[in-house]
Design a protein around this motif. Structure first.
Motif, PDB file in Angstrom:
ATOM      1  N   ASN A   1       0.839  -1.191   0.000  1.00  0.00           N
ATOM      2  CA  ASN A   1       0.000   0.000   0.000  1.00  0.00           C
ATOM      3  C   ASN A   1       0.872   1.238   0.000  1.00  0.00           C
ATOM      4  OD1 ASN A   1      -2.828  -0.923   0.314  1.00  0.00           O
ATOM      5  ND2 ASN A   1      -1.965  -1.933   2.101  1.00  0.00           N
ATOM      6  N   LEU A   2       0.409   2.260  -0.653  1.00  0.00           N
ATOM      7  CA  LEU A   2       1.059   3.565  -0.632  1.00  0.00           C
ATOM      8  C   LEU A   2      -0.027   4.575  -0.326  1.00  0.00           C
ATOM      9  CD1 LEU A   2       3.711   5.087  -1.062  1.00  0.00           C
ATOM     10  CD2 LEU A   2       3.100   5.302  -3.468  1.00  0.00           C
ATOM     11  N   ASP A   3       0.057   5.215   0.824  1.00  0.00           N
ATOM     12  CA  ASP A   3      -0.988   6.138   1.282  1.00  0.00           C
ATOM     13  C   ASP A   3      -2.354   5.470   1.277  1.00  0.00           C
ATOM     14  OD1 ASP A   3       0.824   8.207   1.742  1.00  0.00           O
ATOM     15  OD2 ASP A   3       0.599   9.012  -0.282  1.00  0.00           O
ATOM     16  N   ASP A   4      -2.396   4.250   1.806  1.00  0.00           N
ATOM     17  CA  ASP A   4      -3.632   3.462   1.935  1.00  0.00           C
ATOM     18  C   ASP A   4      -4.266   3.071   0.601  1.00  0.00           C
ATOM     19  OD1 ASP A   4      -3.493   3.422   4.730  1.00  0.00           O
ATOM     20  OD2 ASP A   4      -4.488   5.363   4.873  1.00  0.00           O
ATOM     21  N   VAL A   5      -3.483   3.090  -0.464  1.00  0.00           N
ATOM     22  CA  VAL A   5      -3.960   2.650  -1.773  1.00  0.00           C
ATOM     23  C   VAL A   5      -3.191   1.385  -2.145  1.00  0.00           C
ATOM     24  CG1 VAL A   5      -4.150   3.227  -4.225  1.00  0.00           C
ATOM     25  CG2 VAL A   5      -4.513   5.006  -2.501  1.00  0.00           C
ATOM     26  N   ALA A   6      -3.916   0.295  -2.383  1.00  0.00           N
ATOM     27  CA  ALA A   6      -3.264  -0.956  -2.765  1.00  0.00           C
ATOM     28  C   ALA A   6      -2.608  -0.792  -4.137  1.00  0.00           C
ATOM     29  CB  ALA A   6      -4.281  -2.089  -2.800  1.00  0.00           C
ATOM     30  N   LEU A   7      -1.383  -1.243  -4.246  1.00  0.00           N
ATOM     31  CA  LEU A   7      -0.647  -1.131  -5.508  1.00  0.00           C
ATOM     32  C   LEU A   7      -0.926  -2.359  -6.359  1.00  0.00           C
ATOM     33  CD1 LEU A   7       2.691   0.292  -4.124  1.00  0.00           C
ATOM     34  CD2 LEU A   7       0.781   1.532  -5.151  1.00  0.00           C
ATOM     35  N   SER A   8      -2.087  -2.346  -6.981  1.00  0.00           N
ATOM     36  CA  SER A   8      -2.512  -3.460  -7.827  1.00  0.00           C
ATOM     37  C   SER A   8      -3.191  -2.907  -9.072  1.00  0.00           C
ATOM     38  CB  SER A   8      -3.472  -4.370  -7.062  1.00  0.00           C
ATOM     39  OG  SER A   8      -4.629  -3.664  -6.694  1.00  0.00           O
ATOM     40  N   GLY A   9      -3.406  -3.789 -10.039  1.00  0.00           N
ATOM     41  CA  GLY A   9      -4.071  -3.386 -11.266  1.00  0.00           C
ATOM     42  C   GLY A   9      -3.233  -2.482 -12.154  1.00  0.00           C
ATOM     43  N   MET A  10      -1.908  -2.601 -12.054  1.00  0.00           N
ATOM     44  CA  MET A  10      -1.006  -1.725 -12.815  1.00  0.00           C
ATOM     45  C   MET A  10      -0.456  -2.432 -14.040  1.00  0.00           C
ATOM     46  SD  MET A  10       1.203   0.047  -9.783  1.00  0.00           S
ATOM     47  CE  MET A  10       1.478  -1.468  -8.893  1.00  0.00           C
ATOM     48  N   GLY A  11      -0.045  -1.648 -15.002  1.00  0.00           N
ATOM     49  CA  GLY A  11       0.683  -2.168 -16.143  1.00  0.00           C
ATOM     50  C   GLY A  11       2.109  -2.490 -15.725  1.00  0.00           C
ATOM     51  N   TRP A  12       2.805  -3.260 -16.558  1.00  0.00           N
ATOM     52  CA  TRP A  12       4.167  -3.694 -16.255  1.00  0.00           C
ATOM     53  C   TRP A  12       5.121  -2.539 -15.949  1.00  0.00           C
ATOM     54  CZ3 TRP A  12       6.894  -7.696 -14.784  1.00  0.00           C
ATOM     55  CH2 TRP A  12       8.270  -7.699 -14.980  1.00  0.00           C
ATOM     56  N   PRO A  13       5.214  -1.497 -16.794  1.00  0.00           N
ATOM     57  CA  PRO A  13       6.183  -0.424 -16.522  1.00  0.00           C
ATOM     58  C   PRO A  13       5.913   0.292 -15.197  1.00  0.00           C
ATOM     59  CG  PRO A  13       5.394  -0.274 -18.775  1.00  0.00           C
ATOM     60  CD  PRO A  13       4.526  -1.273 -18.080  1.00  0.00           C
ATOM     61  N   GLU A  14       4.655   0.595 -14.937  1.00  0.00           N
ATOM     62  CA  GLU A  14       4.300   1.286 -13.696  1.00  0.00           C
ATOM     63  C   GLU A  14       4.618   0.411 -12.483  1.00  0.00           C
ATOM     64  OE1 GLU A  14       0.423   3.463 -11.676  1.00  0.00           O
ATOM     65  OE2 GLU A  14       0.113   1.972 -13.241  1.00  0.00           O
ATOM     66  N   ALA A  15       4.292  -0.862 -12.544  1.00  0.00           N
ATOM     67  CA  ALA A  15       4.550  -1.767 -11.430  1.00  0.00           C
ATOM     68  C   ALA A  15       6.049  -1.910 -11.175  1.00  0.00           C
ATOM     69  CB  ALA A  15       3.921  -3.124 -11.707  1.00  0.00           C
ATOM     70  N   CYS A  16       6.836  -2.003 -12.228  1.00  0.00           N
ATOM     71  CA  CYS A  16       8.293  -2.090 -12.072  1.00  0.00           C
ATOM     72  C   CYS A  16       8.846  -0.833 -11.410  1.00  0.00           C
ATOM     73  CB  CYS A  16       8.972  -2.300 -13.420  1.00  0.00           C
ATOM     74  SG  CYS A  16       8.764  -3.949 -14.081  1.00  0.00           S
ATOM     75  N   ASP A  17       8.360   0.316 -11.826  1.00  0.00           N
ATOM     76  CA  ASP A  17       8.795   1.578 -11.225  1.00  0.00           C
ATOM     77  C   ASP A  17       8.436   1.635  -9.744  1.00  0.00           C
ATOM     78  OD1 ASP A  17       9.838   2.428 -13.633  1.00  0.00           O
ATOM     79  OD2 ASP A  17       8.164   3.787 -14.093  1.00  0.00           O
ATOM     80  N   MET A  18       7.246   1.181  -9.394  1.00  0.00           N
ATOM     81  CA  MET A  18       6.816   1.203  -7.996  1.00  0.00           C
ATOM     82  C   MET A  18       7.661   0.257  -7.148  1.00  0.00           C
ATOM     83  SD  MET A  18       4.686   3.564  -7.809  1.00  0.00           S
ATOM     84  CE  MET A  18       4.121   3.363  -6.146  1.00  0.00           C
ATOM     85  N   VAL A  19       7.989  -0.922  -7.673  1.00  0.00           N
ATOM     86  CA  VAL A  19       8.841  -1.858  -6.942  1.00  0.00           C
ATOM     87  C   VAL A  19      10.213  -1.228  -6.702  1.00  0.00           C
ATOM     88  CG1 VAL A  19      10.113  -4.035  -7.164  1.00  0.00           C
ATOM     89  CG2 VAL A  19       7.667  -3.974  -7.601  1.00  0.00           C
TER      90      VAL A  19
END
Length: 67
Positions: A26-44
């Motif tokens: 979670n980031l600011d109480d928002v689950a980090l799901s439902g993302m495309g590959w580039p966005e998810a990689c950046d978040m990781v």
């Protein structure tokens, strides 16, 4: 060891998983799901960098307290 990793989610999207809780991160109480590959990689990458900074900060705090 990296705390955050990717997991394939339903519908071809990706989610970031917290290795400590094994739950979606979670980031600011928002689950980090439902993302495309580039966005998810950046978040990781971002979350793992922040985690490393937090761990280093705790280590330096412990060293300073011991002196």
């Amino acid at each position: 060891m990296r705390r955050y990793n990717l997991r394939h989610d339903v519908g071809g999207t990706w989610l970031v998983v917290d290795g400590v809780t094994t739950e979606p991160a979670n980031l600011d109480d928002v689950a980090l799901s439902g993302m495309g590959w580039p966005e998810a990689c950046d978040m990781v990458a971002l979350l793992n960098c922040l985690d490393a900074i937090e761990n280093a900060s705790r280590d330096y705090e412990a060293l300073a307290a011991a002196e």
